[in-house]
Motif scaffolding. Structure first.
Motif: not given
Length: 592
Positions: A381-383
């Motif tokens: 994911d984005a993290k």
């Protein structure tokens, strides 16, 4: 008795044996209880009951133990000692299990080599296991005829009653074995061996490269003995094994199921679809160990009035596809099919005791992570965190590797090659410092928590912007009359993104000359979305499979759809004409 009541009755009967087995399952990695101790304990309980049935030979537990002891004493006489590894290559025979069992009694690991390997592949198998000697069944002599074994002691063991082995450079050990005592060797000879150590080496199938030698510890081997109680095998009852004994399903599954229950294992020299049911009846087998494609081969046999005439209560195995399950169970009247999932080296797996069609059961300790087929990598994911799959979504199955040694059955045992072992471990998955075994398999989970096998990573491919599961395509196409196996894979097409689907069809004898390409096309487009309908076909006279019925794909991918790379007929899909058209040269092979 209904299936549900029968299952409940089986579980009730299993409680006692499982409780007795709990101390084995709780052993620490550094304890000194090994498979040799387990064997001797079972022999003491079931000495005069039959254990190995092979053709016309009947070997009792006592006789099996005596032969294992002679192997152990012979090993000592040639200088083998605890910690050593010996290569062992033999076709299914009455002697197979006693041989590796005998080596275990002196702490020696047998590397169980696939009998389909020849020449340099045998040398590789010996090298990756660290084996410095080789024991051959005489029938495997041709496998090493061209192998560079000049510096390796080679011994040969012919079958009982056979003549001169006649293997150049190898020592026939029959006379030496006959001179050995049949008493149990001193347990002190294996005192340095721990429960968590490898009992023997089993090799990966080699479908995607050279085989790797896996470690298989003593506790995991002994734990296999519990399965007999869960399946309902009784003392003196028979489980039929048509699979090779160098493979975990046959050599561990069938053998330990029988041993744990005080039953017998009936060993087929090789799987034969024509003899299978005769053998089941001959041995009055109550259970059978299977690989999924084996069931398809049987289902493709012509109907017989005796279909369903047997005493089986269950079949236990892996890889049974959903399209085969119900017709197979109905035609042959199998009361219970127990499908599982796992790999020899894996620390995660499942068993479907409930009979839910197509499922491999509920998997404890498993984690499904979203996988990007096109990028060939796990999704983040984005993290930067890995993304878990939702119900119904396919992803790679991982098994958590617990820290410490308290739960050995959940440890990843790995391979003899440390680098290969490390490549299968994913770290820092859910929190810093954690570790997971990567199965390399795509599975999905439903809302009830049941898991379903989808495909191998690398087998699933992208075409027209969509993921194509080779497993699902093969299931859909297998209904075509005259098709014995369907092997689906993706091939590169110049100027096209992704990979085009190709299906190698193994047809019944004579069907390649009467193949109805238009009828096949109609079936494919009626059962599959357009992007999943194979672009190319290849007609084979027989399946290209491993010794455990796994379909080989690497060479097929490399040869692609070039008619010059094979003598097999190749076809290309023609949507305008509503059929498949024979490819004669490269110009014919353009994607229409």
């Amino acid at each position: 008795m209904s299936t549900r009541k029968s299952m409940w009755s089986t579980y009730v009967r299993a409680v006692g044996p499982i409780l007795k087995a709990l101390p084995l399952l709780r052993l620490r990695a550094d304890s000194r209880h090994t498979i040799a101790d387990y064997i001797e304990g079972q022999v003491a309980k079931y000495a005069d009951l039959p254990f190995i049935l092979f053709e016309d030979r009947r070997t009792t537990y006592r006789e099996y133990n005596a032969m294992a002891n002679r192997i152990a004493h012979w090993g000592l006489s040639v200088g083998l000692k605890a910690g050593d590894t010996i290569g062992f290559m033999m076709e299914n025979r009455a002697e197979y299990v006693p041989v590796w069992s005998g080596f275990s009694k002196i702490g020696v690991k047998a590397a169980l080599i696939n009998t389909n390997l020849v020449g340099a592949s045998v040398v590789h198998a010996l090298e990756v296991a660290g084996a410095e000697r080789l024991l051959l069944g005489a029938e495997c002599a041709p496998n090493v005829a061209d192998a560079a074994l000049s510096n390796l002691p080679v011994y040969v063991l012919p079958e009982e009653g056979a003549g001169d082995a006649g293997v150049p450079g190898a020592e026939d050990i029959r006379r030496a074995l006959a001179e050995q005592p049949d008493s149990d060797p001193d347990p002190a000879l294996r005192a340095s061996v721990c429960t968590g150590d490898s009992a023997f080496h089993i090799y990966t199938s080699g479908t995607t490269g050279l085989p790797k030698a896996t470690n298989f510890n003593h506790q995991k081997l002994m734990a296999g003995g519990v399965s007999g109680a869960l399946l309902g095998l009784g003392k003196g009852e028979v489980v039929y094994c048509p699979l090779p004994l160098y493979h975990s399903a046959g050599g561990i599954g069938a053998v330990m199921i029988a041993m744990g229950a005080g039953g017998a294992v009936a060993v087929a020299r090789k799987f034969s679809a024509s003899r299978f049911w005769d053998d089941v009846r001959r041995y009055d087998a109550k259970g059978v160990i299977y690989i999924g494609e084996l069931c398809r081969f049987l289902l493709n046999r012509p109907p017989d009035p005796r279909d369903g005439g047997h005493g089986l209560r269950w079949m236990f195995g892996i890889g049974l596809r959903a399209d085969v399950w119900e017709p197979f169970q109905e035609r042959f009247r199998i009361p219970r099919i127990v499908e599982g999932y796992g790999a020899t080296e894996a620390n995660v797996g499942g068993v479907n005791f409930s009979g839910k069609v197509g499922s491999v059961g509920k998997i404890r300790g498993g984690l499904l992570l979203r996988y990007d087929i096109e990028r060939d990598e796990l999704v983040r994911d984005a993290k930067g965190r890995y993304v878990e799959c939702r119900p119904g979504e396919a992803g790679e199955l991982l098994g958590r590797i617990p820290a410490g040694s308290k739960r050995m059955l959940r440890q990843f045992q790995g391979y003899t090659d440390p680098e290969a072992t490390e490549r299968k471990i994913l770290r820092d998955v859910k929190k810093p410092g954690d570790a997971y075994f990567r199965s390399g398999d795509l599975l999905r989970r439903d809302e009830q928590g049941y898991y379903y096998f989808v495909d191998r990573i690398g087998d699933t491919f992208r075409w027209k912007g969509e993921n194509v599961s080779t497993q699902e395509v093969a299931e859909a196409l297998s209904a075509f009359p005259g098709v014995e196996t369907v092997n689906v894979y993706g091939v590169e097409v110049p100027g096209q993104e992704g990979r085009a689907g190709m299906a190698a069809l193994a047809l019944e004898a004579g069907r390649d000359t009467t193949f109805d390409a238009q009828a096949f096309y109609k079936l494919a487009v009626s059962k599959l979305p357009s992007y999943a309908v194979p672009v190319f076909l290849r007609l084979q006279s027989e399946s290209d499979v491993t010794g455990t019925f796994k379909l080989r794909k690497v060479a097929l991918r490399q040869q692609g759809y070039d008619p010059g790379a094979t003598d097999d007929p190749v076809y290309v899909r023609n949507d305008a004409a509503g059929t498949y058209v024979r490819v004669r040269d490269a110009a014919d092979a353009r994607v229409r």
